[in-house]
Design an enzyme around this catalytic site. Structure first.
Site, PDB file in Angstrom:
ATOM      1  CB  SER A   1      -0.885   0.013   1.253  1.00  0.00           C
ATOM      2  OG  SER A   1      -0.083   0.315   2.390  1.00  0.00           O
ATOM      3  CE  LYS A   2       0.075   8.533  -0.623  1.00  0.00           C
ATOM      4  NZ  LYS A   2       1.378   8.812  -0.004  1.00  0.00           N
ATOM      5  NE  ARG A   3      -2.394   3.429   5.426  1.00  0.00           N
ATOM      6  CZ  ARG A   3      -3.069   2.294   5.556  1.00  0.00           C
ATOM      7  NH1 ARG A   3      -2.749   1.423   6.477  1.00  0.00           N
ATOM      8  NH2 ARG A   3      -4.097   2.045   4.764  1.00  0.00           N
TER       9      ARG A   3
ATOM     10  N   GLY B   1       5.064   2.586   1.460  1.00  0.00           N
ATOM     11  CA  GLY B   1       6.030   3.493   0.843  1.00  0.00           C
ATOM     12  C   GLY B   1       6.382   4.640   1.783  1.00  0.00           C
TER      13      GLY B   1
END
Ligand code: GLU
Length: 506
Positions: A262-264, A266
């Site tokens: 997920s973006k989290r 990253g």
């Protein structure tokens, strides 16, 4: 069907920045198409106006332009099946909605959100299907007149697919093999919303794949649950013979391997999950991209290709053309691929060090220009040749070379403690004399002269060179010393030693 021309599509919904997993999906479509002399289409699936995000389509197009992944047909290119934006294809879909209704494969439903809520509350695990559709307000439970009356009165309705119960639906998948699902687990999905005069994803996707003569549907694993419905829709529409072959790609997993990337992840671990920088038009939130972080497009492509596919041997470096040659679904894994962002960095390093000095210098010139530093291309090439091996990103260039352009203003404590010896001052004072007398200030010649001088005086080479380096660079780091001072020139070199001797306290 086997001699059918390969035509594949990447069909993103413009709901925000393109996720890196979407980039991989497009890449595998590209590789498959090119390997088989086929076409790759770009279709924008924008039938859900609630989720439409301005700028997302341009972002998608710019991402692939940067990565060098070329489409043969589609939005921004054109082609025989234009338009390729689903919101511009409303009239086309209507006909197939009517066909499904007339053939009894779909029905009209008037249930309001509140009524649906009540049905859900009354029945555990409620879904609209063969067992429950008789409880709804739909064209199967209401009279024909009633249905017509409601429509004429402008009541909002949807069209639902009528899934025939208790049928085994087989999805033939190039990655997963045959997947069989019983139709009892499927619900009567909404195919069309009168309020928007638009079909939903499922219908538009099938109709377009059929009309655009798509031979293979290659997409992320998250779409596997939709595949049985899609198989049924092909059948209900009478297109079973030309149904595309499916391939559902493995998920991209968190670097630790547990769960979906997920973006989290990253944000937490400091790597981009988007190809390019993205500014969320609603919140203003900025997310960095591979491009802005200094990744080379070839490195990103190479890295992504190996996230879920392997060549069957231990080759790691592949150009896009080599990937086309090597790619096949036999070596696409079913298991999710751990997103090894450190490996992405390794690829970038490999691609950077294999670039010519001229190419790396071309990346360096704008960095220098931004710092208002004048440096001709020849000098820049020479400098990058010395530090290339240490780079992960072009932005590391400044860190590795700043001492060429700026005199040290301080001298690294640790280096001094370890390398500065009681005799350093005297040795360097003498070295200034030696250097002053050298006419041929080239690396090779200076090395000869200085090494002979060291030997003749019985100095310790490490002490001489390390102390010298601290005065020139400011720390015990950097490329070959004689290469460095050749670039700096005699005057600057001697000045730096002199200044350092004034500033450094023994
Ligand atoms: N519009 C879908 C998406 O956003 C397409 C899925 C498919 O390829 O069928 O990924």
């Amino acid at each position: 069907m086997t001699d059918r021309k390969v035509r594949v599509r990447f069909a993103p919904s413009p709901t925000g920045a393109l996720h890196i997993g979407g980039v991989r999906t497009a890449l595998y479509n590209y590789l498959y198409a090119k390997k088989h002399g086929g076409d790759l289409l770009l279709r924008i699936e924008d039938t859900d106006s609630n989720r439409f995000v301005p700028g997302a389509e341009d972002y998608i197009i710019e991402s692939f332009r940067w990565l060098g992944i070329k489409f043969d047909e589609g939005v921004g290119i054109g082609g025989d099946h234009a338009p390729y934006r689903q919101s511009e294809r409303r009239e086309i879909y209507k006909k197939y909605v009517d066909q499904l209704l007339n053939d009894g494969h779909a029905y009209i439903a008037f249930d309001t959100p509140e009524e649906l809520e009540a049905m859900r509350a009354a029945t555990p695990n409620f879904q609209y299907d063969a067992r429950t559709r008789n409880q709804g307000k739909n064209s199967l439970t209401l009279s024909k007149e009633e249905v017509e009356k409601r429509i004429a009165a402008g009541e909002k309705y949807v069209v639902r697919v009528k899934i025939e119960p208790n049928e085994d639906v087989e999805v033939d998948d190039m990655v997963r093999g045959k997947v069989v699902i019983n139709s009892n687990v499927l619900d009567d999905k909404v195919l069309y919303k009168a309020a928007d005069e638009l079909p939903t994803y499922h219908l538009a996707n099938i109709v377009d794949d059929h009309l655009m003569e798509i031979s293979h549907v290659i997409r992320g694993e998250e779409w596997l649950p939709s595949a049985p419905l899609h198989v049924l829709l092909y059948r209900y529409l009478g297109w079973a013979d030309t149904m595309p072959q499916f391939a559902h790609l493995p998920l991209l997993l968190k670097p630790e391997g547990n769960g979906k990337l997920s973006k989290r992840d990253g944000d937490r671990l400091g790597f981009p999950v988007f190809p390019l920088r993205w500014v969320d038009p609603k919140t203003g939130d900025v997310s960095t991209g591979y491009r802005e972080e200094g990744y080379l497009p070839e490195a990103v492509v190479n890295f992504l290709a190996l996230m879920g596919w392997n060549p069957g041997n231990d080759q790691e470096i592949f150009s896009l053309d080599q990937l086309v040659d090597a790619f096949s679904f036999e070596h696409v894994s079913k298991a999710g691929a751990r997103f090894d962002y450190k490996k992405a960095m390794w690829f970038n390093h490999e691609y950077l060090i294999n670039k010519s000095d001229a190419d790396v210098a071309a990346l360096f010139m704008p960095i220098l220009a931004e710092k208002n530093i004048k440096c001709d291309v020849a000098a820049a090439e020479k400098i990058v040749s010395m530090v290339k091996g240490r780079l992960n990103f072009p932005k590391d260039l400044w860190e590795e070379t700043s001492f060429f352009f700026e005199r040290p203003t301080e001298y690294d404590e640790k280096s001094l403690k370890k390398r500065w010896k009681p005799e350093s001052r005297e040795i360097l004072t003498n070295l200034m004399d030696i250097l002053a007398r050298i006419d041929d200030f080239t690396s090779k010649n200076m090395e000869d002269v200085v090494m002979k001088w060291i030997e003749a005086n019985g100095y310790n080479t490490g002490t001489v060179m390390n102390s010298f380096r601290i005065t020139i660079v400011g720390a015990a780091k950097g490329p070959h010393m004689f290469d460095v001072i050749e670039v700096l020139g005699k005057e600057e070199t001697i000045d730096r030693v002199r200044i350092a001797l004034e500033k450094i306290k023994d």
